[in-house]
Design an enzyme around this catalytic site. Structure first.
Site, mmCIF file in Angstrom:
data_model
loop_
_atom_site.group_PDB
_atom_site.id
_atom_site.type_symbol
_atom_site.label_atom_id
_atom_site.label_comp_id
_atom_site.label_asym_id
_atom_site.label_seq_id
_atom_site.Cartn_x
_atom_site.Cartn_y
_atom_site.Cartn_z
ATOM 1 N N ASP A 174 30.614 -5.482 -1.299
ATOM 2 C CA ASP A 174 31.477 -5.022 -0.368
ATOM 3 C C ASP A 174 32.082 -3.615 -0.623
ATOM 4 O O ASP A 174 31.845 -2.792 0.135
ATOM 5 C CB ASP A 174 32.671 -5.976 0.205
ATOM 6 C CG ASP A 174 31.799 -7.360 0.630
ATOM 7 O OD1 ASP A 174 30.442 -7.456 0.513
ATOM 8 O OD2 ASP A 174 32.582 -7.996 1.563
ATOM 9 N N GLU A 200 35.589 -17.686 -7.528
ATOM 10 C CA GLU A 200 34.483 -16.586 -6.786
ATOM 11 C C GLU A 200 34.169 -15.322 -7.900
ATOM 12 O O GLU A 200 33.034 -15.430 -7.698
ATOM 13 C CB GLU A 200 35.395 -16.043 -5.460
ATOM 14 C CG GLU A 200 34.770 -15.171 -4.694
ATOM 15 C CD GLU A 200 35.242 -14.536 -3.760
ATOM 16 O OE1 GLU A 200 34.869 -13.766 -2.751
ATOM 17 O OE2 GLU A 200 36.668 -14.780 -3.609
#
Length: 472
Positions: free
Chosen positions: A188, A424
């Site tokens: 992102d 993550e």
């Protein structure tokens, strides 16, 4: 001590415990026919997450792995696009949710239900399907038969997805996929996209919003900034104004780049889908092999001689984006370089600019070179190491016969995961787990790394044939 334990013993839990934790995380994150990407932070189904997650689930239950992908396919647009999010109708607190995307309000292409986002993500799905077939073949005749019965339908939906990408995302045949938003490539806030986004003007009337991610991860240094998020949402508004129509998007939106990482994934996945098609006796094998060859060549041609990395191109401003990110190693995923050039890239991967940097806690790939001025070790895709990305490189390098390169990366990845949180992403200098814990695709990475023999192409059956090639 087992091989698995040998690989995970470094300052952490044993392999058997890590396997159990990963399996539990995937089961706990299950929400009916889909798996939430993370318990709190990402409560919906993300496209490339689902593909990776389905491989992890296949080690536990290949039938459930098929159902995971079926749920994702239920969101497929009539153009063939697989959207980057398929929304859970019972979850309303995530932002940006389906109302902000408003896909079904401005376009006739998405399904009415389930609701989806309006962009896509890297097409790792055919690779996942090929892996699921191989895993199922090891789990008995009944399981193998179920997956083989499911495979033709999956192939048809994947074919539509690949045709969409070849047709709409590379209309001029360059062998590089065009992306309309930084979220499409999956990385992102990567510094790859700083230049294109810096030229995107945030309108004064941008609709207000409240982020979810910074409420869950309160250390804001780990997440994209407010300005970055304003620009992401500005891009969404431009896509909505274009009605999510590919031709109108290419003509009007401010953010438009190529993506070498996504292109390399597409090349490798097209090879996998061609193998699946050949095993099924399908007519499209030549077409799929052409896609693989075209994008493999496009990725190889994007390597910058000075940096030694494949680079993206800003299609609005013109010119390449000379940033040292992990995406630059894209040719190692799909091949296409001559032997000398590939060896040079492999040496770069292990060098002090990358996995061999003396400050790294584990010799894995960070998302940005620690030697780069863009490196920020806690900031999402701007420095932290992501287990799923290291797993993908291990997977593809082994698939390409480069176990010599994959083996140390596999061992280092498992050593990193041995702290047990299945985070993550990780701070690459200290090894601190960051982002959300019990991340589904991290659990999938752990399971596959633990349960697939190192150095062996994971698509191979016990008799040496590949899973799909063993179909009658």
């Amino acid at each position: 001590m087992s091989t698995t334990d040998d690989l995970t013993v470094a300052r952490g839990i044993r392999g058997a415990e890590l396997t159990a934790r990963a399996a539990y995380a995937l089961r706990a994150n299950s929400a009916g026919p889909m798996t939430r990407a993370a318990p709190d932070l990402y409560p919906h189904q993300w496209s490339w997450d689902a593909a990776f997650v389905s491989v992890g689930i296949a080690h536990l239950d290949p039938r459930r792995a098929c159902a995971e992908l079926d749920h994702l396919f239920s969101g497929q647009w009539r153009t063939g696009m697989l959207p980057h999010i398929v929304f859970d109708p019972d979850e309303h607190s995530y932002f940006p949710g389906p109302d902000r995307w408003a896909c079904d309000e401005v376009s006739e292409d998405p399904p009415r239900a389930p609701r989806t986002s309006g962009i896509c993500q890297p097409p790792v799905h055919a690779l996942a399907v090929e892996r699921i077939v191989a895993i199922a073949d090891q789990q008995g005749a009944a399981t193998s038969a179920h997956v083989r019965e499911w495979l033709p339908g999956a192939y048809r939906r994947l074919l539509a997805w690949h045709r969409y990408l070849a047709r709409e995302r590379d209309p001029f045949g360059t062998g590089l996929i065009t992306v309309y938003h930084g979220w499409e490539g999956g990385m992102d806030n990567s510094p790859r996209w700083d230049g294109p986004y810096s030229r995107l003007a945030v309108p004064a009337d941008l609709p207000p919003y409240q982020r979810r991610d910074t409420r869950i991860v309160t250390d804001t240094s780990q997440r994209p900034t407010r300005l970055e998020y304003d620009r992401y949402l500005t891009s969404v508004e431009e896509l909505k104004a274009a009605g999510y129509d590919d031709a109108r998007i290419r003509a009007t939106v401010g953010y438009l780049t190529t993506d070498v990482f996504m292109s390399a994934v597409f090349a490798a996945a097209s090879d996998a889908l061609a193998r699946i098609g050949r095993a099924l006796g399908a007519d499209e094998v030549d077409e799929l092999e052409e896609h693989a060859a075209r994008f493999r060549a496009g990725v190889a041609a994007s390597v910058d001689a000075g940096l030694g990395l494949a680079l993206d191109t800003d299609l609005r401003a013109g010119g390449t984006l000379p940033v040292e990110t992990v995406a630059g190693f894209a040719p190692l995923l799909c091949g296409g370089l001559d032997p000398a050039a590939e060896q040079a890239m492999i040496e770069l991967l292990g060098s002090e600019r990358w996995a061999g940097h003396p400050g790294l806690r584990y010799a894995v790939l960070p998302t940005t070179s620690p030697a780069s001025p863009d490196f920020r070790p806690r900031a999402y895709w701007r420095g932290p190491s992501w287990p799923v990305i290291n797993w993908l490189f291990v997977w593809m390098l082994e698939r390409r016969g480069r176990a010599d390169v994959a083996a140390p990366l596999r061992a280092a990845s498992l050593a990193q995961l041995a702290e047990g949180s299945l985070a993550e992403y990780y701070e690459p200098l200290t090894g601190e787990p960051l982002g959300s814990a019990a991340q589904s695709w991290t659990a999938a990475a752990a399971l596959d790394l633990l349960l697939t023999s190192p150095g062996t192409p994971a698509e191979a059956n016990a008799d040496g044939r590949r899973g799909v090639d063993a179909l009658p």
